[in-house]
Design an enzyme around this catalytic site. Structure first.
Site, PDB file in Angstrom:
ATOM      1  N   GLY A   1      54.409  47.392 120.364  1.00 56.63           N
ATOM      2  CA  GLY A   1      54.468  48.352 119.269  1.00 56.63           C
ATOM      3  C   GLY A   1      53.371  49.390 119.402  1.00 56.63           C
ATOM      4  O   GLY A   1      52.837  49.619 120.486  1.00 56.63           O
ATOM      5  N   CYS A   2      53.027  50.009 118.292  1.00 58.12           N
ATOM      6  CA  CYS A   2      52.007  51.055 118.281  1.00 58.12           C
ATOM      7  C   CYS A   2      50.710  50.527 118.883  1.00 58.12           C
ATOM      8  O   CYS A   2      50.159  49.532 118.421  1.00 58.12           O
ATOM      9  CB  CYS A   2      51.766  51.538 116.851  1.00 58.12           C
ATOM     10  N   PHE A   3      50.231  51.198 119.914  1.00 57.67           N
ATOM     11  CA  PHE A   3      49.072  50.671 120.634  1.00 57.67           C
ATOM     12  C   PHE A   3      47.794  50.642 119.814  1.00 57.67           C
ATOM     13  O   PHE A   3      46.885  49.873 120.104  1.00 57.67           O
ATOM     14  CB  PHE A   3      48.857  51.347 121.979  1.00 57.67           C
ATOM     15  N   TRP A   4      47.701  51.437 118.757  1.00 54.30           N
ATOM     16  CA  TRP A   4      46.500  51.390 117.916  1.00 54.30           C
ATOM     17  C   TRP A   4      46.306  49.997 117.333  1.00 54.30           C
ATOM     18  O   TRP A   4      45.222  49.431 117.372  1.00 54.30           O
ATOM     19  CB  TRP A   4      46.590  52.371 116.757  1.00 54.30           C
TER      20      TRP A   4
END
Length: 170
Positions: free
Chosen positions: A9-12
């Site tokens: 998912g979102c790498f953050w």
């Protein structure tokens, strides 16, 4: 030192969960977010978000194998996101948000498959894990503003699916 490359998912959020929840914290030597698994060279965030590059938002983890194992890195990966959703984590939808493990050698591929099978049997007996296990290709670091994004922006966006579903460290 060994390297693991994962997409969840979102790498953050993936980066934040590894940096805040992985035990022992000292085992994680360095992380960087970036792009891999796609068909274009040197992609930008804007390009990856078009769903035309096939790149995943990914996390590269440098870890001390004297303090933890690749097995534990991968089990943690399965615990911190939903590996049963295809091209989606929470509200984030698109191929860049797929669940994938990019292996750097045949031993990592064997371990990733074994851990995935164990997690499938123990934690998801009624839902199929759709995580891709692929040889690592070229890695491109994401733009500087993405690196440690949630550390620099504590009120920034967090994906609702990035949390530990079970205790990996028991």
């Amino acid at each position: 030192m060994q390297i693991a490359i994962i997409a969840a998912g979102c790498f953050w959020g993936v980066q934040e969960v590894y940096l805040r929840k992985f035990i022992p914290a000292a085992a994680i030597l360095k992380t960087s977010v970036g792009y891999t698994g796609g068909i274009t060279a040197d992609p930008t965030y804007k390009e990856v978000c078009t769903n035309t590059t096939n790149h995943a938002e990914a996390l590269k983890i440098e870890f001390d194998e004297k303090l933890t194992s690749y097995d534990k890195i991968i089990e943690f990966f399965f615990a911190m996101h939903d590996p049963t959703t295809s091209n989606q984590q929470g509200n984030d939808i698109g191929t860049q948000y797929r669940s994938a493990i990019f292996t750097t050698n045949p031993e990592q591929a064997t371990i990733a498959k074994r851990v995935m099978n164990e997690v499938q049997a123990k934690h998801y007996p009624n839902k199929k894990i759709v995580t891709q296990i692929l040889p690592a290709g070229k890695w491109w670091d994401a733009e500087d503003y993405h690196q440690l994004y949630l550390e620099k922006n504590p009120d920034g966006y967090r994906c609702s699916s990035h949390f530990l579903r079970w205790n990996v460290f028991e």
